[in-house]
Write an enzyme that holds these catalytic residues in place. Sequence first.
Site, PDB file in Angstrom:
ATOM      1  N   ILE A  13       0.841  -1.210   0.000  1.00  0.00           N
ATOM      2  CA  ILE A  13       0.000   0.000   0.000  1.00  0.00           C
ATOM      3  C   ILE A  13       0.871   1.252   0.000  1.00  0.00           C
ATOM      4  CG2 ILE A  13      -1.938   1.200   1.094  1.00  0.00           C
ATOM      5  CD1 ILE A  13      -2.667  -1.412   2.484  1.00  0.00           C
ATOM      6  N   LEU A  37      13.046  -2.414   4.419  1.00  0.00           N
ATOM      7  CA  LEU A  37      13.165  -3.437   3.376  1.00  0.00           C
ATOM      8  C   LEU A  37      13.219  -4.839   3.963  1.00  0.00           C
ATOM      9  CD1 LEU A  37      15.528  -1.729   0.770  1.00  0.00           C
ATOM     10  CD2 LEU A  37      13.034  -1.783   0.827  1.00  0.00           C
ATOM     11  N   THR A  38      12.168  -5.198   4.653  1.00  0.00           N
ATOM     12  CA  THR A  38      12.000  -6.585   5.070  1.00  0.00           C
ATOM     13  C   THR A  38      11.657  -7.376   3.812  1.00  0.00           C
ATOM     14  OG1 THR A  38       9.608  -6.445   5.372  1.00  0.00           O
ATOM     15  CG2 THR A  38      10.993  -5.760   7.248  1.00  0.00           C
ATOM     16  N   ALA A  85       4.809  -1.906   8.819  1.00  0.00           N
ATOM     17  CA  ALA A  85       4.272  -2.897   9.749  1.00  0.00           C
ATOM     18  C   ALA A  85       4.626  -4.288   9.243  1.00  0.00           C
ATOM     19  CB  ALA A  85       2.751  -2.760   9.847  1.00  0.00           C
ATOM     20  N   THR A 136      -6.192  -1.264  10.383  1.00  0.00           N
ATOM     21  CA  THR A 136      -6.957  -2.284   9.670  1.00  0.00           C
ATOM     22  C   THR A 136      -8.319  -2.520  10.307  1.00  0.00           C
ATOM     23  OG1 THR A 136      -6.985  -4.685   9.356  1.00  0.00           O
ATOM     24  CG2 THR A 136      -5.552  -3.897  11.044  1.00  0.00           C
ATOM     25  N   ASP A 137      -9.238  -3.100   9.521  1.00  0.00           N
ATOM     26  CA  ASP A 137     -10.547  -3.474  10.092  1.00  0.00           C
ATOM     27  C   ASP A 137     -10.428  -4.682  11.019  1.00  0.00           C
ATOM     28  OD1 ASP A 137     -10.050  -5.381   8.113  1.00  0.00           O
ATOM     29  OD2 ASP A 137     -11.959  -5.141   7.069  1.00  0.00           O
ATOM     30  N   GLU A 138      -9.275  -5.377  10.946  1.00  0.00           N
ATOM     31  CA  GLU A 138      -9.144  -6.614  11.726  1.00  0.00           C
ATOM     32  C   GLU A 138      -9.133  -6.357  13.231  1.00  0.00           C
ATOM     33  OE1 GLU A 138      -6.513  -9.573  10.207  1.00  0.00           O
ATOM     34  OE2 GLU A 138      -6.549  -8.739   8.190  1.00  0.00           O
ATOM     35  N   TYR A 162      -1.361 -10.466  14.825  1.00  0.00           N
ATOM     36  CA  TYR A 162      -1.298  -9.303  13.932  1.00  0.00           C
ATOM     37  C   TYR A 162      -2.320  -8.247  14.340  1.00  0.00           C
ATOM     38  CZ  TYR A 162      -2.494  -6.398   9.878  1.00  0.00           C
ATOM     39  OH  TYR A 162      -2.803  -5.335   9.061  1.00  0.00           O
ATOM     40  N   LYS A 166      -1.849  -4.432  15.878  1.00  0.00           N
ATOM     41  CA  LYS A 166      -2.377  -3.210  15.241  1.00  0.00           C
ATOM     42  C   LYS A 166      -3.307  -2.483  16.213  1.00  0.00           C
ATOM     43  CE  LYS A 166      -1.735  -1.877  11.611  1.00  0.00           C
ATOM     44  NZ  LYS A 166      -0.641  -1.040  11.037  1.00  0.00           N
ATOM     45  N   PRO A 217      -4.447 -23.067  -2.472  1.00  0.00           N
ATOM     46  CA  PRO A 217      -4.874 -23.459  -1.128  1.00  0.00           C
ATOM     47  C   PRO A 217      -6.013 -22.593  -0.605  1.00  0.00           C
ATOM     48  CG  PRO A 217      -2.780 -22.268  -1.045  1.00  0.00           C
ATOM     49  CD  PRO A 217      -3.162 -22.354  -2.489  1.00  0.00           C
ATOM     50  N   ASN A 261     -13.839 -15.870   0.259  1.00  0.00           N
ATOM     51  CA  ASN A 261     -12.550 -16.185  -0.374  1.00  0.00           C
ATOM     52  C   ASN A 261     -12.725 -17.061  -1.617  1.00  0.00           C
ATOM     53  OD1 ASN A 261     -11.257 -14.727   1.583  1.00  0.00           O
ATOM     54  ND2 ASN A 261     -10.667 -16.514   2.814  1.00  0.00           N
TER      55      ASN A 261
HETATM   56  N1  NAD Z   1      -2.921  -5.030   2.950  1.00  0.00           N
HETATM   57  C1  NAD Z   1      -4.106  -4.751   3.435  1.00  0.00           C
HETATM   58  O1  NAD Z   1      -5.105  -5.255   2.931  1.00  0.00           O
HETATM   59  C2  NAD Z   1      -4.256  -3.803   4.588  1.00  0.00           C
HETATM   60  C3  NAD Z   1      -5.551  -3.412   4.977  1.00  0.00           C
HETATM   61  C4  NAD Z   1      -5.683  -2.467   6.008  1.00  0.00           C
HETATM   62  C5  NAD Z   1      -4.569  -1.964   6.637  1.00  0.00           C
HETATM   63  N2  NAD Z   1      -3.335  -2.380   6.259  1.00  0.00           N
HETATM   64  C6  NAD Z   1      -2.183  -1.776   6.944  1.00  0.00           C
HETATM   65  O2  NAD Z   1      -1.509  -1.002   5.970  1.00  0.00           O
HETATM   66  C7  NAD Z   1      -0.098  -0.988   6.220  1.00  0.00           C
HETATM   67  C8  NAD Z   1       0.642  -1.436   4.978  1.00  0.00           C
HETATM   68  O3  NAD Z   1       0.201  -2.754   4.622  1.00  0.00           O
HETATM   69  P1  NAD Z   1       0.815  -3.509   3.362  1.00  0.00           P
HETATM   70  O4  NAD Z   1      -0.152  -4.542   2.959  1.00  0.00           O
HETATM   71  O5  NAD Z   1       1.301  -2.524   2.381  1.00  0.00           O
HETATM   72  O6  NAD Z   1       2.061  -4.222   4.040  1.00  0.00           O
HETATM   73  P2  NAD Z   1       3.380  -4.816   3.376  1.00  0.00           P
HETATM   74  O7  NAD Z   1       3.734  -5.980   4.247  1.00  0.00           O
HETATM   75  O8  NAD Z   1       3.201  -5.020   1.923  1.00  0.00           O
HETATM   76  O9  NAD Z   1       4.462  -3.654   3.557  1.00  0.00           O
HETATM   77  C9  NAD Z   1       5.003  -3.312   4.780  1.00  0.00           C
HETATM   78  C10 NAD Z   1       6.229  -2.465   4.516  1.00  0.00           C
HETATM   79  O10 NAD Z   1       6.764  -2.066   5.796  1.00  0.00           O
HETATM   80  C11 NAD Z   1       8.157  -2.290   5.798  1.00  0.00           C
HETATM   81  N3  NAD Z   1       8.569  -2.573   7.185  1.00  0.00           N
HETATM   82  C12 NAD Z   1       8.271  -3.670   7.936  1.00  0.00           C
HETATM   83  N4  NAD Z   1       8.837  -3.568   9.145  1.00  0.00           N
HETATM   84  C13 NAD Z   1       9.488  -2.367   9.163  1.00  0.00           C
HETATM   85  C14 NAD Z   1      10.241  -1.692  10.148  1.00  0.00           C
HETATM   86  N5  NAD Z   1      10.460  -2.220  11.355  1.00  0.00           N
HETATM   87  N6  NAD Z   1      10.759  -0.472   9.840  1.00  0.00           N
HETATM   88  C15 NAD Z   1      10.550   0.077   8.612  1.00  0.00           C
HETATM   89  N7  NAD Z   1       9.851  -0.534   7.645  1.00  0.00           N
HETATM   90  C16 NAD Z   1       9.324  -1.744   7.922  1.00  0.00           C
HETATM   91  C17 NAD Z   1       8.380  -3.482   4.871  1.00  0.00           C
HETATM   92  O11 NAD Z   1       9.712  -3.508   4.384  1.00  0.00           O
HETATM   93  C18 NAD Z   1       7.342  -3.202   3.792  1.00  0.00           C
HETATM   94  O12 NAD Z   1       7.886  -2.367   2.789  1.00  0.00           O
HETATM   95  C19 NAD Z   1       0.116  -1.881   7.426  1.00  0.00           C
HETATM   96  O13 NAD Z   1       0.218  -1.070   8.560  1.00  0.00           O
HETATM   97  C20 NAD Z   1      -1.149  -2.743   7.486  1.00  0.00           C
HETATM   98  O14 NAD Z   1      -1.435  -3.109   8.821  1.00  0.00           O
HETATM   99  C21 NAD Z   1      -3.148  -3.286   5.260  1.00  0.00           C
END
Ligand code: NAD
Length: 360
Positions: A13, A37-38, A85, A136-138, A162, A166, A217, A261
């Site tokens: 995102i 960059l995890t 995150a 998140t909605d979770e 998770y 959050k 799966p 799903n």
């Molecule tokens: N994906 C969804 O559907 C969704 C929905 C609602 C909310 N969110 C929230 O949106 C945010 C982004 O989600 P996403 O799906 O893009 O996640 P993602 O896992 O694709 O990306 C997370 C990014 O954070 C970076 N990161 C992780 N740990 C870090 C740290 N300690 N320091 C700096 N960077 C770090 C990673 O390298 C990665 O680039 C999250 O907070 C998630 O909880 C996601």
Amino acid sequence: MRTYLVTGGAGFIGSNFVHYMFRKYGDEIRIINVDALTYAGNLANLKDFEGKENYTFVKADIRDKAAITKIFEENDIDRVVNFAAESHVDRSIANPEVFVETNVLGTLVMLNAAKQAWENEDGSFKEGKRFLHVSTDEVYGSLENPEDYFYETTPYDPHSPYSASKASSDFIVKAYVDTYHFPAFITNCSNNYGPYQFPEKLIPLIINNALSGKKLPVYGDGKNVRDWLYVDDHCKGIDMVLENGRLGEKYNIGGHNEKQNIEIIHIILDTLKEYLPDSDPRKANVSEDLITYVTDRKGHDRRYAIAPDKIKAELGWEPETCFAEGIKKTIKWYLENLDWMTNITSGDYQQYYEKMYKDR
Ligand SMILES: NC(=O)c1ccc[n+]([C@@H]2O[C@H](COP(=O)([O-])OP(=O)(O)OC[C@H]3O[C@@H](n4cnc5c(N)ncnc54)[C@H](O)[C@@H]3O)[C@@H](O)[C@H]2O)c1
């Protein structure tokens, strides 16, 4: 020129947000992207902006107080958008610690650094500074009754490590608002889909596996319901909250698009069959026979559904992309960006990082 500090901007995102914001504001804004960059972070998502004067990438961990403080000291940050995150529920079940460390303690480091940079001597905050925590909605738990929805007032009831991490981070942000009148917002969004999503998540996983004839799966009976939103609509909501939201408020973001799903999987298979020409050998792989029911995820929430009434009423936010259109756009993107998928699944993007940033 407004300066944004985006954390986790190399993830799904976050990188879409950087694209969205440069599309919308062009060179009127500056973005500093801070990402550790995890495995989930991928700089190839942002290669369009390399060398751009008003875009800077900083490899740093949001848990690293010194590194984050330094960024605030060296830059006059106007907006923080905290995406960084650990985001995958299955990984949180296997290894909860890093979820608490990054999602809770990392958020605390971000809040403290922003507070230190933005606070006046009398405890008020500099004009125009905004911190948006992406959640998140979770956090709201699981819905049983089909007529129920998550509102901003719904009590938190997280079940997975998770969602619990959050929820904890949301409470810390709320505590900063309530205690210090810190200028923050929280947004709680439903499941996002779109380009650049790491293929451990449902939609890219199914596309990738189906193309290569691997099993698809499906947890439990496949009837768990999620509310899907095209990622650009989430980005639009974040921007609207930052500019026009009421300080200290939380906003739900979701498009009333609930799907089981298993429905998603059938839509993907049908769309792949429609898009792939008969001459493409992968078309023969795409089959319902690949669907494989597997043991359910532990503590699997049954249904999530967001009521976005508040953001609609206060800010006029509406999703622009309906699911039928969004899923087609998304599948098309993955088909046109097979190299991206191959690289991310082979670990090549780590080398990409070394090549691009080793000596910077
Ligand atoms: N994906 C969804 O559907 C969704 C929905 C609602 C909310 N969110 C929230 O949106 C945010 C982004 O989600 P996403 O799906 O893009 O996640 P993602 O896992 O694709 O990306 C997370 C990014 O954070 C970076 N990161 C992780 N740990 C870090 C740290 N300690 N320091 C700096 N960077 C770090 C990673 O390298 C990665 O680039 C999250 O907070 C998630 O909880 C996601």
